[in-house]
Design a protein around this motif. Structure first.
Motif, PDB file in Angstrom:
ATOM      1  N   PHE A  45     -50.372  37.761 -21.292  1.00 19.23           N
ATOM      2  CA  PHE A  45     -50.662  36.851 -22.399  1.00 19.23           C
ATOM      3  C   PHE A  45     -51.937  36.070 -22.098  1.00 19.23           C
ATOM      4  CE2 PHE A  45     -46.153  37.621 -22.658  1.00 19.23           C
ATOM      5  CZ  PHE A  45     -45.853  37.626 -24.013  1.00 19.23           C
ATOM      6  N   ASP A  46     -52.798  35.934 -23.096  1.00 22.26           N
ATOM      7  CA  ASP A  46     -53.975  35.071 -23.014  1.00 22.26           C
ATOM      8  C   ASP A  46     -53.823  33.956 -24.036  1.00 22.26           C
ATOM      9  OD1 ASP A  46     -55.108  36.644 -21.086  1.00 22.26           O
ATOM     10  OD2 ASP A  46     -56.667  37.487 -22.368  1.00 22.26           O
ATOM     11  N   GLU A  47     -54.258  32.768 -23.664  1.00 20.87           N
ATOM     12  CA  GLU A  47     -54.202  31.643 -24.587  1.00 20.87           C
ATOM     13  C   GLU A  47     -55.338  31.713 -25.595  1.00 20.87           C
ATOM     14  OE1 GLU A  47     -53.897  26.759 -24.553  1.00 20.87           O
ATOM     15  OE2 GLU A  47     -54.853  27.801 -22.876  1.00 20.87           O
ATOM     16  N   GLU A  48     -54.998  31.567 -26.870  1.00 19.50           N
ATOM     17  CA  GLU A  48     -55.980  31.519 -27.945  1.00 19.50           C
ATOM     18  C   GLU A  48     -55.544  30.458 -28.951  1.00 19.50           C
ATOM     19  OE1 GLU A  48     -56.589  35.272 -29.799  1.00 19.50           O
ATOM     20  OE2 GLU A  48     -57.066  36.330 -27.927  1.00 19.50           O
ATOM     21  N   GLN A  51     -52.024  29.074 -28.717  1.00 19.41           N
ATOM     22  CA  GLN A  51     -50.944  30.053 -28.703  1.00 19.41           C
ATOM     23  C   GLN A  51     -51.157  31.035 -27.572  1.00 19.41           C
ATOM     24  OE1 GLN A  51     -51.188  31.565 -32.844  1.00 19.41           O
ATOM     25  NE2 GLN A  51     -49.166  30.656 -33.128  1.00 19.41           N
ATOM     26  N   LEU A  52     -50.072  31.667 -27.133  1.00 17.80           N
ATOM     27  CA  LEU A  52     -50.158  32.719 -26.137  1.00 17.80           C
ATOM     28  C   LEU A  52     -50.064  34.054 -26.863  1.00 17.80           C
ATOM     29  CD1 LEU A  52     -47.860  31.269 -23.323  1.00 17.80           C
ATOM     30  CD2 LEU A  52     -50.362  31.226 -23.458  1.00 17.80           C
ATOM     31  N   VAL A  53     -51.111  34.850 -26.740  1.00 18.06           N
ATOM     32  CA  VAL A  53     -51.194  36.127 -27.447  1.00 18.06           C
ATOM     33  C   VAL A  53     -50.991  37.257 -26.451  1.00 18.06           C
ATOM     34  CG1 VAL A  53     -52.618  37.594 -28.915  1.00 18.06           C
ATOM     35  CG2 VAL A  53     -52.839  35.100 -29.054  1.00 18.06           C
ATOM     36  N   CYS A  54     -50.085  38.174 -26.764  1.00 12.91           N
ATOM     37  CA  CYS A  54     -49.852  39.324 -25.889  1.00 12.91           C
ATOM     38  C   CYS A  54     -51.010  40.300 -26.046  1.00 12.91           C
ATOM     39  CB  CYS A  54     -48.530  40.009 -26.232  1.00 12.91           C
ATOM     40  SG  CYS A  54     -48.144  41.388 -25.128  1.00 12.91           S
ATOM     41  N   VAL A  55     -51.838  40.417 -25.004  1.00  8.63           N
ATOM     42  CA  VAL A  55     -53.023  41.275 -25.053  1.00  8.63           C
ATOM     43  C   VAL A  55     -52.800  42.604 -24.344  1.00  8.63           C
ATOM     44  CG1 VAL A  55     -54.638  39.355 -25.302  1.00  8.63           C
ATOM     45  CG2 VAL A  55     -53.954  40.102 -23.001  1.00  8.63           C
ATOM     46  N   ALA A  56     -51.671  42.734 -23.657  1.00 11.11           N
ATOM     47  CA  ALA A  56     -51.333  43.994 -22.990  1.00 11.11           C
ATOM     48  C   ALA A  56     -49.820  44.102 -22.922  1.00 11.11           C
ATOM     49  CB  ALA A  56     -51.940  44.060 -21.594  1.00 11.11           C
ATOM     50  N   VAL A 107     -39.798  37.714 -14.546  1.00  8.59           N
ATOM     51  CA  VAL A 107     -40.554  36.628 -13.939  1.00  8.59           C
ATOM     52  C   VAL A 107     -41.882  36.497 -14.677  1.00  8.59           C
ATOM     53  CG1 VAL A 107     -41.615  38.130 -12.192  1.00  8.59           C
ATOM     54  CG2 VAL A 107     -41.485  35.658 -11.783  1.00  8.59           C
ATOM     55  N   ALA A 108     -42.337  35.269 -14.839  1.00  4.86           N
ATOM     56  CA  ALA A 108     -43.655  35.001 -15.416  1.00  4.86           C
ATOM     57  C   ALA A 108     -44.465  34.220 -14.391  1.00  4.86           C
ATOM     58  CB  ALA A 108     -43.528  34.215 -16.714  1.00  4.86           C
ATOM     59  N   VAL A 109     -45.730  34.633 -14.199  1.00  3.42           N
ATOM     60  CA  VAL A 109     -46.594  34.012 -13.192  1.00  3.42           C
ATOM     61  C   VAL A 109     -47.935  33.674 -13.847  1.00  3.42           C
ATOM     62  CG1 VAL A 109     -47.590  34.203 -10.886  1.00  3.42           C
ATOM     63  CG2 VAL A 109     -45.532  35.512 -11.467  1.00  3.42           C
ATOM     64  N   PRO A 110     -48.400  32.429 -13.747  1.00  6.26           N
ATOM     65  CA  PRO A 110     -49.716  32.090 -14.308  1.00  6.26           C
ATOM     66  C   PRO A 110     -50.813  32.892 -13.612  1.00  6.26           C
ATOM     67  CG  PRO A 110     -48.469  30.106 -13.763  1.00  6.26           C
ATOM     68  CD  PRO A 110     -47.740  31.251 -13.140  1.00  6.26           C
ATOM     69  N   LEU A 111     -51.820  33.285 -14.379  1.00  4.69           N
ATOM     70  CA  LEU A 111     -53.002  33.952 -13.839  1.00  4.69           C
ATOM     71  C   LEU A 111     -54.154  32.958 -13.877  1.00  4.69           C
ATOM     72  CD1 LEU A 111     -52.812  37.419 -15.653  1.00  4.69           C
ATOM     73  CD2 LEU A 111     -52.192  36.927 -13.277  1.00  4.69           C
ATOM     74  N   LEU A 112     -54.920  32.900 -12.815  1.00  2.00           N
ATOM     75  CA  LEU A 112     -56.057  31.987 -12.734  1.00  2.00           C
ATOM     76  C   LEU A 112     -57.071  32.317 -13.817  1.00  2.00           C
ATOM     77  CD1 LEU A 112     -57.660  29.802 -11.111  1.00  2.00           C
ATOM     78  CD2 LEU A 112     -58.735  31.704  -9.908  1.00  2.00           C
ATOM     79  N   ARG A 113     -57.475  31.291 -14.572  1.00  2.00           N
ATOM     80  CA  ARG A 113     -58.553  31.438 -15.536  1.00  2.00           C
ATOM     81  C   ARG A 113     -59.446  30.215 -15.421  1.00  2.00           C
ATOM     82  NH1 ARG A 113     -57.569  34.162 -20.309  1.00  2.00           N
ATOM     83  NH2 ARG A 113     -59.614  33.455 -20.999  1.00  2.00           N
ATOM     84  N   VAL A 121     -48.810  36.558 -16.619  1.00  2.00           N
ATOM     85  CA  VAL A 121     -48.254  37.907 -16.594  1.00  2.00           C
ATOM     86  C   VAL A 121     -46.729  37.798 -16.550  1.00  2.00           C
ATOM     87  CG1 VAL A 121     -48.440  38.073 -14.074  1.00  2.00           C
ATOM     88  CG2 VAL A 121     -48.241  40.156 -15.438  1.00  2.00           C
ATOM     89  N   TYR A 122     -46.076  38.651 -17.301  1.00  5.54           N
ATOM     90  CA  TYR A 122     -44.613  38.692 -17.375  1.00  5.54           C
ATOM     91  C   TYR A 122     -44.178  40.087 -16.950  1.00  5.54           C
ATOM     92  CZ  TYR A 122     -40.014  38.959 -19.785  1.00  5.54           C
ATOM     93  OH  TYR A 122     -38.686  39.132 -20.100  1.00  5.54           O
ATOM     94  N   ALA A 123     -43.264  40.167 -15.994  1.00  8.25           N
ATOM     95  CA  ALA A 123     -42.768  41.457 -15.511  1.00  8.25           C
ATOM     96  C   ALA A 123     -41.251  41.457 -15.572  1.00  8.25           C
ATOM     97  CB  ALA A 123     -43.233  41.702 -14.075  1.00  8.25           C
TER      98      ALA A 123
END
Length: 356
Positions: A45-48, A51-56, A107-113, A121-123
């Motif tokens: 997910f990327d923030e836009e 909102q969090l948008v599922c990009v993959a 599990v969801a883990v923040p990705l550095l931006r 990322v959610y797995a």
């Protein structure tokens, strides 16, 4: 945790960061599945705009999630919880729910931006994973975050170099590179044709003096919208600098390009009234030149020069016109659909194909 698999995943993520954001997404998915084979779902997910948008969305169970938006403040979702706490959040923590009823592990883990909003990322897997698998997933996500941030920064830099910051149109260098590629393709297609349209507004300085630089910027953005509307799906639209613009009509006969340029001229003629703050004090029109491959020129630089020359003929002919080279080498200026045109005889060098 298998250390070798983790190290290889980190190495491949670093390489992917030099290619593209999409490459990092692919490698992160592959690396996560390598260290935790039970995973069958990976979402990024990327923030836009809050909102969090599922990009993959990787995995058959979650493929339909691609493009889904969730509120960043939605406390019921793992991605929102992970961002809110700034760390990994697993299924069941803080009341967060999974995205699929078959998930036994998630599990969801923040990705550095940096500077471009948040990512996470959610797995998930249909069976529970042990602590080692969880730690491997989190470690890869941490390293993947650095690769993801680097790839985003790289693409942002390339975009700034390729696109004009004010209008979003192609920048001059990008236009020339893409025009050269289009002409090179056309050389080897027997019936290929394309046309270059050079657009220069009339009285832009007077507009700027009247409405200020903010008003000038508003006009340039409005012009960009008109040019996009005039372009087809494969056409190129660029800001050449200042109030000059270029369009490349691909797979278009010269006569049709002149017609389309005429429609654009008429659209620009009525554009000023659509610009906020316009009082009618200054009328905006455009002087346009059209040159075609291969009848007018066979190289990118020559095509640009011919279109520029035709545009200046429109200026000299009273502005607000479309000019092009006739079959006899004469420059013709048209002001309406029914205008026979004013003609100026100019020397015309016959075009010949060259593959050197």
């Amino acid at each position: 945790m298998e250390l070798a698999g983790l190290i290889e995943g980190v190495r491949r993520l670093g390489l992917a960061a030099t290619r593209s954001v999409e490459a990092v997404r692919d490698e992160l998915d592959a690396a996560l599945r390598n260290v935790a084979p039970a995973l069958d779902s990976v979402l990024i997910f990327d923030e836009e705009e809050g909102q969090l948008v599922c990009v993959a969305a990787r995995g058959a169970r979650v493929a339909y999630f691609d493009g889904v938006r969730i509120a960043r403040g939605d406390a019921g979702t793992l991605p929102a919880q992970a961002l809110a706490h700034g760390r990994r959040v697993t299924l069941g923590e803080h009341g967060a729910r999974s995205f699929h009823p078959a998930d036994a592990f998630a599990v969801a883990v923040p990705l550095l931006r940096t500077g471009g909003g948040a990512s996470v990322v959610y797995a998930a897997a249909p069976r529970k994973l042990d602590g080692d698998a969880l730690e491997a997933i989190v470690a890869l996500a941490d390293h993947g975050g650095f690769a993801y941030a680097l790839a985003h920064e790289r693409e942002a830099y390339l975009r700034r170099a390729e696109y004009d910051g004010l209008t979003g149109l192609l920048a001059p260098r990008a236009l020339r590179e893409r025009l050269a590629a289009a002409i090179e393709r056309a050389r080897f297609a027997p019936l290929a044709r394309l046309a270059l349209v050079f657009v220069d507004t009339d009285r832009f300085k007077e507009w700027n003096d009247t409405y200020g630089h903010a008003g000038g910027d508003a006009l340039l953005r409005a012009l960009a919208r008109e040019l996009r509307a005039a372009a087809g799906g494969d056409d190129l639209v660029a800001r050449n600098g200042g109030d000059e613009f270029c369009l490349v009509f691909e797979d278009t006969e010269k006569s049709r390009a002149v017609e389309r340029a005429g429609a654009l001229r008429r659209a620009i003629e009525s554009l000023a009234d659509k610009v906020p703050g316009h009082t009618g004090a200054v009328a905006i029109t455009a002087s346009i030149g059209v040159a075609a491959f291969p009848v007018d020129a066979v190289t990118p630089s020559a095509l640009l020069e011919r279109a520029d020359e035709a545009m200046y003929h429109s200026k000299r002919s009273g502005r607000n016109a479309v000019s092009y080279f006739g079959a006899d080498g004469a420059l013709v200026a048209l002001r309406s659909s029914f205008d026979a045109g004013t003609r100026t005889i100019r020397p015309c060098v016959p075009s010949t194909f060259s593959f050197t």
